[in-house]
Scaffold this motif. Structure first.
Motif, PDB file in Angstrom:
ATOM      1  N   HIS A 113       4.037   6.511 -10.700  1.00 55.43           N
ATOM      2  CA  HIS A 113       3.425   7.009  -9.468  1.00 55.43           C
ATOM      3  C   HIS A 113       2.753   5.867  -8.699  1.00 55.43           C
ATOM      4  O   HIS A 113       2.888   5.764  -7.473  1.00 55.43           O
ATOM      5  CB  HIS A 113       2.405   8.098  -9.775  1.00 55.43           C
ATOM      6  CG  HIS A 113       1.692   8.612  -8.561  1.00 55.43           C
ATOM      7  ND1 HIS A 113       0.415   8.209  -8.222  1.00 55.43           N
ATOM      8  CD2 HIS A 113       2.097   9.464  -7.571  1.00 55.43           C
ATOM      9  CE1 HIS A 113       0.058   8.804  -7.102  1.00 55.43           C
ATOM     10  NE2 HIS A 113       1.058   9.561  -6.686  1.00 55.43           N
ATOM     11  N   ALA A 114       2.038   4.996  -9.413  1.00 57.73           N
ATOM     12  CA  ALA A 114       1.405   3.852  -8.760  1.00 57.73           C
ATOM     13  C   ALA A 114       2.449   2.948  -8.114  1.00 57.73           C
ATOM     14  O   ALA A 114       2.246   2.427  -7.009  1.00 57.73           O
ATOM     15  CB  ALA A 114       0.572   3.067  -9.780  1.00 57.73           C
ATOM     16  N   TYR A 115       3.580   2.763  -8.777  1.00 55.54           N
ATOM     17  CA  TYR A 115       4.680   1.959  -8.233  1.00 55.54           C
ATOM     18  C   TYR A 115       5.220   2.612  -6.961  1.00 55.54           C
ATOM     19  O   TYR A 115       5.478   1.943  -5.955  1.00 55.54           O
ATOM     20  CB  TYR A 115       5.780   1.838  -9.289  1.00 55.54           C
ATOM     21  CG  TYR A 115       6.981   1.027  -8.862  1.00 55.54           C
ATOM     22  CD1 TYR A 115       7.027  -0.350  -9.060  1.00 55.54           C
ATOM     23  CD2 TYR A 115       8.091   1.644  -8.273  1.00 55.54           C
ATOM     24  CE1 TYR A 115       8.128  -1.094  -8.677  1.00 55.54           C
ATOM     25  CE2 TYR A 115       9.197   0.916  -7.884  1.00 55.54           C
ATOM     26  CZ  TYR A 115       9.216  -0.454  -8.089  1.00 55.54           C
ATOM     27  OH  TYR A 115      10.311  -1.176  -7.708  1.00 55.54           O
ATOM     28  N   LEU A 116       5.403   3.931  -7.008  1.00 54.65           N
ATOM     29  CA  LEU A 116       5.906   4.679  -5.853  1.00 54.65           C
ATOM     30  C   LEU A 116       4.979   4.505  -4.652  1.00 54.65           C
ATOM     31  O   LEU A 116       5.433   4.215  -3.531  1.00 54.65           O
ATOM     32  CB  LEU A 116       6.023   6.154  -6.248  1.00 54.65           C
ATOM     33  CG  LEU A 116       6.521   7.176  -5.230  1.00 54.65           C
ATOM     34  CD1 LEU A 116       7.182   8.349  -5.975  1.00 54.65           C
ATOM     35  CD2 LEU A 116       5.398   7.718  -4.369  1.00 54.65           C
ATOM     36  N   VAL A 117       3.675   4.674  -4.879  1.00 55.33           N
ATOM     37  CA  VAL A 117       2.709   4.536  -3.781  1.00 55.33           C
ATOM     38  C   VAL A 117       2.708   3.113  -3.235  1.00 55.33           C
ATOM     39  O   VAL A 117       2.670   2.889  -2.022  1.00 55.33           O
ATOM     40  CB  VAL A 117       1.300   4.937  -4.255  1.00 55.33           C
ATOM     41  CG1 VAL A 117       0.261   4.621  -3.178  1.00 55.33           C
ATOM     42  CG2 VAL A 117       1.256   6.422  -4.613  1.00 55.33           C
ATOM     43  N   ASP A 172       1.863   0.947   3.504  1.00 54.02           N
ATOM     44  CA  ASP A 172       0.560   0.546   2.999  1.00 54.02           C
ATOM     45  C   ASP A 172      -0.542   1.220   3.814  1.00 54.02           C
ATOM     46  O   ASP A 172      -0.594   1.063   5.038  1.00 54.02           O
ATOM     47  CB  ASP A 172       0.420  -0.978   3.088  1.00 54.02           C
ATOM     48  CG  ASP A 172      -0.847  -1.478   2.431  1.00 54.02           C
ATOM     49  OD1 ASP A 172      -1.304  -0.824   1.473  1.00 54.02           O
ATOM     50  OD2 ASP A 172      -1.371  -2.515   2.866  1.00 54.02           O
ATOM     51  N   PRO A 173      -1.439   1.984   3.178  1.00 53.40           N
ATOM     52  CA  PRO A 173      -2.519   2.622   3.932  1.00 53.40           C
ATOM     53  C   PRO A 173      -3.470   1.581   4.503  1.00 53.40           C
ATOM     54  O   PRO A 173      -3.762   0.561   3.862  1.00 53.40           O
ATOM     55  CB  PRO A 173      -3.221   3.491   2.881  1.00 53.40           C
ATOM     56  CG  PRO A 173      -2.874   2.877   1.572  1.00 53.40           C
ATOM     57  CD  PRO A 173      -1.501   2.301   1.747  1.00 53.40           C
ATOM     58  N   ASP A 174      -3.966   1.813   5.713  1.00 50.49           N
ATOM     59  CA  ASP A 174      -4.900   0.877   6.321  1.00 50.49           C
ATOM     60  C   ASP A 174      -6.322   1.210   5.881  1.00 50.49           C
ATOM     61  O   ASP A 174      -6.567   2.114   5.093  1.00 50.49           O
ATOM     62  CB  ASP A 174      -4.751   0.867   7.841  1.00 50.49           C
ATOM     63  CG  ASP A 174      -5.060   2.220   8.473  1.00 50.49           C
ATOM     64  OD1 ASP A 174      -5.561   3.123   7.768  1.00 50.49           O
ATOM     65  OD2 ASP A 174      -4.800   2.382   9.670  1.00 50.49           O
ATOM     66  N   VAL A 224      -4.789  15.537   0.683  1.00 52.42           N
ATOM     67  CA  VAL A 224      -3.396  15.225   0.387  1.00 52.42           C
ATOM     68  C   VAL A 224      -3.298  13.879  -0.314  1.00 52.42           C
ATOM     69  O   VAL A 224      -4.165  13.010  -0.161  1.00 52.42           O
ATOM     70  CB  VAL A 224      -2.516  15.228   1.664  1.00 52.42           C
ATOM     71  CG1 VAL A 224      -2.480  16.602   2.296  1.00 52.42           C
ATOM     72  CG2 VAL A 224      -2.983  14.171   2.662  1.00 52.42           C
ATOM     73  N   ALA A 225      -2.246  13.703  -1.095  1.00 55.26           N
ATOM     74  CA  ALA A 225      -2.015  12.458  -1.814  1.00 55.26           C
ATOM     75  C   ALA A 225      -1.629  11.352  -0.831  1.00 55.26           C
ATOM     76  O   ALA A 225      -1.118  11.629   0.263  1.00 55.26           O
ATOM     77  CB  ALA A 225      -0.911  12.657  -2.844  1.00 55.26           C
ATOM     78  N   PRO A 226      -1.830  10.078  -1.198  1.00 55.27           N
ATOM     79  CA  PRO A 226      -1.505   8.977  -0.272  1.00 55.27           C
ATOM     80  C   PRO A 226      -0.036   8.949   0.136  1.00 55.27           C
ATOM     81  O   PRO A 226       0.289   8.696   1.304  1.00 55.27           O
ATOM     82  CB  PRO A 226      -1.905   7.723  -1.056  1.00 55.27           C
ATOM     83  CG  PRO A 226      -2.038   8.148  -2.482  1.00 55.27           C
ATOM     84  CD  PRO A 226      -2.446   9.584  -2.439  1.00 55.27           C
TER      85      PRO A 226
END
Length: 217
Positions: A13-17, A22-24, A46-48
């Motif tokens: 999941h961390a790899y997927l995100v 990329d969130p600002d 909600v999830a990132p």
């Protein structure tokens, strides 16, 4: 090609995100403030990867008129507003001045507050104030689970042909297979209603806690 389901471990999941948009700083700080200030309710955010998906989907559809039912602290509405076409508008429905007060601050920081109208009150009533004609391009439902059928029935007749409704939490952490509480039972019943609704064609995606996408005929 495989038909086997993919187990989404925390590492995967961390790899997927990490391999999505990329969130600002605005998104990161909104998520962090929500977790810090509202730890008991933070799971409603909600999830990132879901936020990134909402922006991408809104852009892909060229959305100009959107609705959100259930705004909380504003991450999903921020994501949708950022994806709107030029001149686009998002109308948000929520019952909490407290939670949406956080949302308003972050909408302003992101420069999207002029694209968003917030209506406070029970969505089962306030949705009825929308024009009856088919004018909406996109809707996102993420509010109280027992209310989903009501929101669905108010929104579907107002969606343009080809418009999309996204519905969150349609897997309930897998509990739709063996419901444990009223919310689980409500979602399991709602999922059956959606797939039987001849007004739409639908697909369920295993994003976050399950997202159903329905395209209005």
């Amino acid at each position: 090609m495989t038909t086997k389901p993919l187990p989404l471990t925390p590492e995967l999941h961390a790899y997927l995100v990490a391999h999505g948009s990329d969130p600002d700083d605005v998104v990161r700080e909104l998520a962090e403030e929500t977790r810090a200030a509202l730890p008991a309710e933070a799971d409603m955010q909600v999830a990132p990867e879901q936020a990134a998906f909402l922006t991408f989907l809104t852009q892909l559809l060229g959305v100009r008129q959107a609705v959100e039912v259930g705004t909380f602290t504003g991450l999903s509405s921020l994501a949708i507003a950022r994806g709107l076409a030029e001149g686009g508008r998002l109308t948000c429905f929520d019952i909490s001045e407290e939670y949406t007060g956080v949302a308003r601050r972050y909408w302003a920081r992101a420069g999207v507050e002029d694209r968003i109208e917030l209506r406070i009150g029970p969505a089962a009533e306030t949705l009825r104030e929308l024009p009856r004609e088919r004018h909406l391009d996109f809707a996102f439902i993420d509010a109280d689970k027992v209310g989903y059928p009501v929101y669905w029935d108010e929104l579907v007749p107002r969606m343009r042909p080809g418009a999309v409704i996204a519905v969150d939490n349609t897997l309930r952490a897998g509990r739709v297979l063996a419901p444990r509480n009223a919310d689980d039972r409500a979602i399991a019943a709602f999922n059956d209603e959606v797939i039987a609704d001849v007004r739409v064609e639908a697909v369920m995606l295993p994003i976050a806690d399950g997202v159903t996408l329905a395209r209005v005929r």
